[in-house]
Design an enzyme around this catalytic site. Sequence first.
Site, PDB file in Angstrom:
ATOM      1  CG  HIS A   1     -46.655  44.728 -53.890  1.00  0.00           C
ATOM      2  ND1 HIS A   1     -45.755  44.364 -54.492  1.00  0.00           N
ATOM      3  CD2 HIS A   1     -46.085  44.693 -52.468  1.00  0.00           C
ATOM      4  CE1 HIS A   1     -44.526  44.220 -53.790  1.00  0.00           C
ATOM      5  NE2 HIS A   1     -44.925  44.113 -52.528  1.00  0.00           N
TER       6      HIS A   1
ATOM      7  CG  ASP B   1     -47.993  39.536 -47.380  1.00  0.00           C
ATOM      8  OD1 ASP B   1     -46.975  38.509 -47.062  1.00  0.00           O
ATOM      9  OD2 ASP B   1     -47.170  40.333 -47.830  1.00  0.00           O
TER      10      ASP B   1
ATOM     11  CG  HIS C   1     -46.888  45.681 -47.895  1.00  0.00           C
ATOM     12  ND1 HIS C   1     -46.535  44.408 -47.563  1.00  0.00           N
ATOM     13  CD2 HIS C   1     -46.152  45.914 -48.798  1.00  0.00           C
ATOM     14  CE1 HIS C   1     -45.372  43.977 -48.163  1.00  0.00           C
ATOM     15  NE2 HIS C   1     -45.011  44.803 -49.192  1.00  0.00           N
TER      16      HIS C   1
ATOM     17  CD  GLN D   1     -40.177  46.112 -55.892  1.00  0.00           C
ATOM     18  OE1 GLN D   1     -39.404  47.311 -56.481  1.00  0.00           O
ATOM     19  NE2 GLN D   1     -41.297  45.997 -56.552  1.00  0.00           N
TER      20      GLN D   1
HETATM   21  P1  5GP Z   1     -42.461  43.267 -51.042  1.00  0.00           P
HETATM   22  O1  5GP Z   1     -41.299  42.632 -49.851  1.00  0.00           O
HETATM   23  O2  5GP Z   1     -41.901  43.236 -52.326  1.00  0.00           O
HETATM   24  O3  5GP Z   1     -42.905  44.671 -50.436  1.00  0.00           O
HETATM   25  O4  5GP Z   1     -43.471  42.504 -50.507  1.00  0.00           O
HETATM   26  C1  5GP Z   1     -43.800  41.146 -51.092  1.00  0.00           C
HETATM   27  C2  5GP Z   1     -44.846  40.433 -50.163  1.00  0.00           C
HETATM   28  O5  5GP Z   1     -45.541  39.732 -50.916  1.00  0.00           O
HETATM   29  C3  5GP Z   1     -44.339  39.863 -49.071  1.00  0.00           C
HETATM   30  O6  5GP Z   1     -44.749  40.475 -47.737  1.00  0.00           O
HETATM   31  C4  5GP Z   1     -44.378  38.486 -49.127  1.00  0.00           C
HETATM   32  O7  5GP Z   1     -44.718  37.849 -47.976  1.00  0.00           O
HETATM   33  C5  5GP Z   1     -45.656  38.354 -50.193  1.00  0.00           C
HETATM   34  N1  5GP Z   1     -45.797  37.315 -50.913  1.00  0.00           N
HETATM   35  C6  5GP Z   1     -44.553  36.898 -51.795  1.00  0.00           C
HETATM   36  N2  5GP Z   1     -45.147  35.773 -52.544  1.00  0.00           N
HETATM   37  C7  5GP Z   1     -46.417  35.738 -52.361  1.00  0.00           C
HETATM   38  C8  5GP Z   1     -47.427  34.837 -52.836  1.00  0.00           C
HETATM   39  O8  5GP Z   1     -47.232  33.857 -53.614  1.00  0.00           O
HETATM   40  N3  5GP Z   1     -48.691  34.743 -52.346  1.00  0.00           N
HETATM   41  C9  5GP Z   1     -48.808  36.002 -51.398  1.00  0.00           C
HETATM   42  N4  5GP Z   1     -50.316  35.978 -51.023  1.00  0.00           N
HETATM   43  N5  5GP Z   1     -48.123  36.673 -51.086  1.00  0.00           N
HETATM   44  C10 5GP Z   1     -46.775  36.583 -51.383  1.00  0.00           C
END
Ligand code: 5GP
Length: 136
Positions: free
Chosen positions: A100, A31, A102, A94
């Site tokens: 995904h 991440d 974590h 999200q």
């Molecule tokens: P969510 O908030 O949808 O549960 O998690 C998305 C995660 O993706 C966040 O923790 C954010 O830091 C990570 N993230 C967003 N864009 C990118 C990216 O381009 N590359 C990587 N490796 N992580 C990303």
Amino acid sequence: MAEDCIFCKIAAGEVPSETVQEDEHTLAFMDLNPWTRGHALVIPRNHSRNLYEVAEDDLRHAAAASKRLALRMRERLDCDGVNVLNACEPAAWQTVFHFHLHVIPRYDDDPLQLPIRPRQAGPDELARVADQLRGG
Ligand code: 5GP
Ligand code: ZN
């Protein structure tokens, strides 16, 4: 592959990532904004918006990949535990709309704290909501 999906682009190799584990069905990469050292994301290669829409096979493969990664984190990072977290829709935090998980290594001395203050529910309240969820 969905257009304009950053995780599809990562899976296709069009956007760089620190990939740590992959198989036919899944990919795991670091991440960009880790909560702890080693925080990774496991995605199915197939695009779906989130838990509501992910195919059961993709979910199974992602769950199994998360377990493999958690064991690797214990071995290689010497973490003391692991959280597996999923966010489904903005109300649940999200921000990237490709399913995904974590996988977050936890350390006895890490600074993470639950943002939640649970409250006690009475038996009637629990019974009412259980009634709503129970059955076909
Ligand atoms: P969510 O908030 O949808 O549960 O998690 C998305 C995660 O993706 C966040 O923790 C954010 O830091 C990570 N993230 C967003 N864009 C990118 C990216 O381009 N590359 C990587 N490796 N992580 C990303
Ligand atoms: Zn996608």
